[in-house]
Scaffold this motif. Structure first.
Motif, mmCIF file in Angstrom:
data_model
loop_
_atom_site.group_PDB
_atom_site.id
_atom_site.type_symbol
_atom_site.label_atom_id
_atom_site.label_comp_id
_atom_site.label_asym_id
_atom_site.label_seq_id
_atom_site.Cartn_x
_atom_site.Cartn_y
_atom_site.Cartn_z
ATOM 1 N N ALA A 1 94.072 4.412 22.477
ATOM 2 C CA ALA A 1 95.067 3.483 23.028
ATOM 3 C C ALA A 1 96.322 3.457 22.159
ATOM 4 C CB ALA A 1 94.466 2.082 23.153
ATOM 5 N N SER B 1 86.608 -1.537 28.000
ATOM 6 C CA SER B 1 88.027 -1.203 27.836
ATOM 7 C C SER B 1 88.591 -1.845 26.582
ATOM 8 C CB SER B 1 88.840 -1.644 29.054
ATOM 9 O OG SER B 1 88.875 -3.052 29.170
ATOM 10 N N THR C 1 92.550 -2.956 25.162
ATOM 11 C CA THR C 1 93.954 -3.134 25.505
ATOM 12 C C THR C 1 94.751 -3.380 24.234
ATOM 13 O OG1 THR C 1 93.395 -4.072 27.662
ATOM 14 C CG2 THR C 1 95.617 -4.520 26.821
ATOM 15 N N PHE D 1 88.050 9.106 31.309
ATOM 16 C CA PHE D 1 88.739 7.939 30.769
ATOM 17 C C PHE D 1 89.789 7.537 31.789
ATOM 18 C CE2 PHE D 1 86.954 10.095 27.196
ATOM 19 C CZ PHE D 1 86.532 9.084 26.353
ATOM 20 N N ASP E 1 82.278 -1.609 33.056
ATOM 21 C CA ASP E 1 83.386 -0.985 32.350
ATOM 22 C C ASP E 1 83.410 -1.471 30.907
ATOM 23 O OD1 ASP E 1 85.712 0.551 31.997
ATOM 24 O OD2 ASP E 1 87.033 -1.038 32.686
ATOM 25 N N THR F 1 95.833 -0.036 28.477
ATOM 26 C CA THR F 1 94.399 -0.316 28.543
ATOM 27 C C THR F 1 93.676 0.999 28.770
ATOM 28 O OG1 THR F 1 94.775 -2.521 29.464
ATOM 29 C CG2 THR F 1 92.579 -1.600 29.739
ATOM 30 N N VAL F 2 92.722 1.284 27.907
ATOM 31 C CA VAL F 2 91.884 2.472 28.046
ATOM 32 C C VAL F 2 90.507 2.004 28.492
ATOM 33 C CG1 VAL F 2 90.823 4.448 26.887
ATOM 34 C CG2 VAL F 2 93.144 3.730 26.264
ATOM 35 N N HIS F 3 90.072 2.518 29.643
ATOM 36 C CA HIS F 3 88.751 2.218 30.183
ATOM 37 C C HIS F 3 87.825 3.395 29.899
ATOM 38 C CE1 HIS F 3 90.401 -1.048 32.750
ATOM 39 N NE2 HIS F 3 91.452 -0.252 32.785
ATOM 40 N N LYS F 4 86.604 3.079 29.508
ATOM 41 C CA LYS F 4 85.585 4.098 29.267
ATOM 42 C C LYS F 4 84.360 3.732 30.109
ATOM 43 C CE LYS F 4 83.313 6.435 25.382
ATOM 44 N NZ LYS F 4 83.165 6.484 23.917
ATOM 45 N N VAL G 1 93.246 5.046 32.382
ATOM 46 C CA VAL G 1 94.297 4.359 31.630
ATOM 47 C C VAL G 1 95.199 3.573 32.571
ATOM 48 C CG1 VAL G 1 96.327 4.714 30.175
ATOM 49 C CG2 VAL G 1 94.271 6.047 29.777
ATOM 50 N N ASP G 2 95.521 2.365 32.152
ATOM 51 C CA ASP G 2 96.530 1.533 32.811
ATOM 52 C C ASP G 2 97.643 1.289 31.809
ATOM 53 O OD1 ASP G 2 94.740 1.221 34.991
ATOM 54 O OD2 ASP G 2 93.809 -0.500 34.000
#
Length: 120
Positions: free
Chosen positions: A77, A112, A114, A29, A110, A96-99, A31-32
């Motif tokens: 998130a 994600s 947010t 995962f 991607d 923001t969680v990217h998977k 994360v931003d």
């Protein structure tokens, strides 16, 4: 002086997801985080204790990413947002969680989610 602290691309292996194999094998995962806060004191004092220490924040976020599994990245998130807003100096946080390894049977770059939250 209002400003932003941004932490991008924080990566950890977690076991979140709705499928058994996601819980068993896990996946990465990413994360931003963007924090909005007053940075005037830190700018004036040049002292890390007068701002959000992004290294310590990263450790707390990694603990959530690698911790108790959840089904949805929306829930993940939200938990990460709670960590960001635990510091009273943070006025607003966006996570923001990217998977990137989501179980989608098609080519994609991607997925994600947010979430953004401020103090009430």
């Amino acid at each position: 002086m209002s400003g932003k602290i941004t932490l991008s691309g924080l990566r950890a292996h977690g076991f979140h997801g709705v499928f058994d194999f996601e819980r068993r094998e896990g996946q990465d995962f990413v994360v931003d985080v963007v924090l909005e806060l007053d940075l005037s004191k830190a700018a004036a004092t040049d002292d890390v204790t007068d701002t959000v220490h992004y290294g310590e924040l990263a450790e707390r976020l990694i603990a959530v990413l690698t911790g108790e599994p959840v089904n949805l990245i929306e829930t993940l998130a939200d938990r990460l947002l709670t960590v960001c807003l635990a510091d009273d100096r943070v006025a607003t946080a966006e996570v923001t969680v990217h998977k990137p390894g989501a179980p989608i049977p098609h080519e994609f770059a991607d997925v994600s989610v947010t979430l953004r939250r401020g103090r009430s």
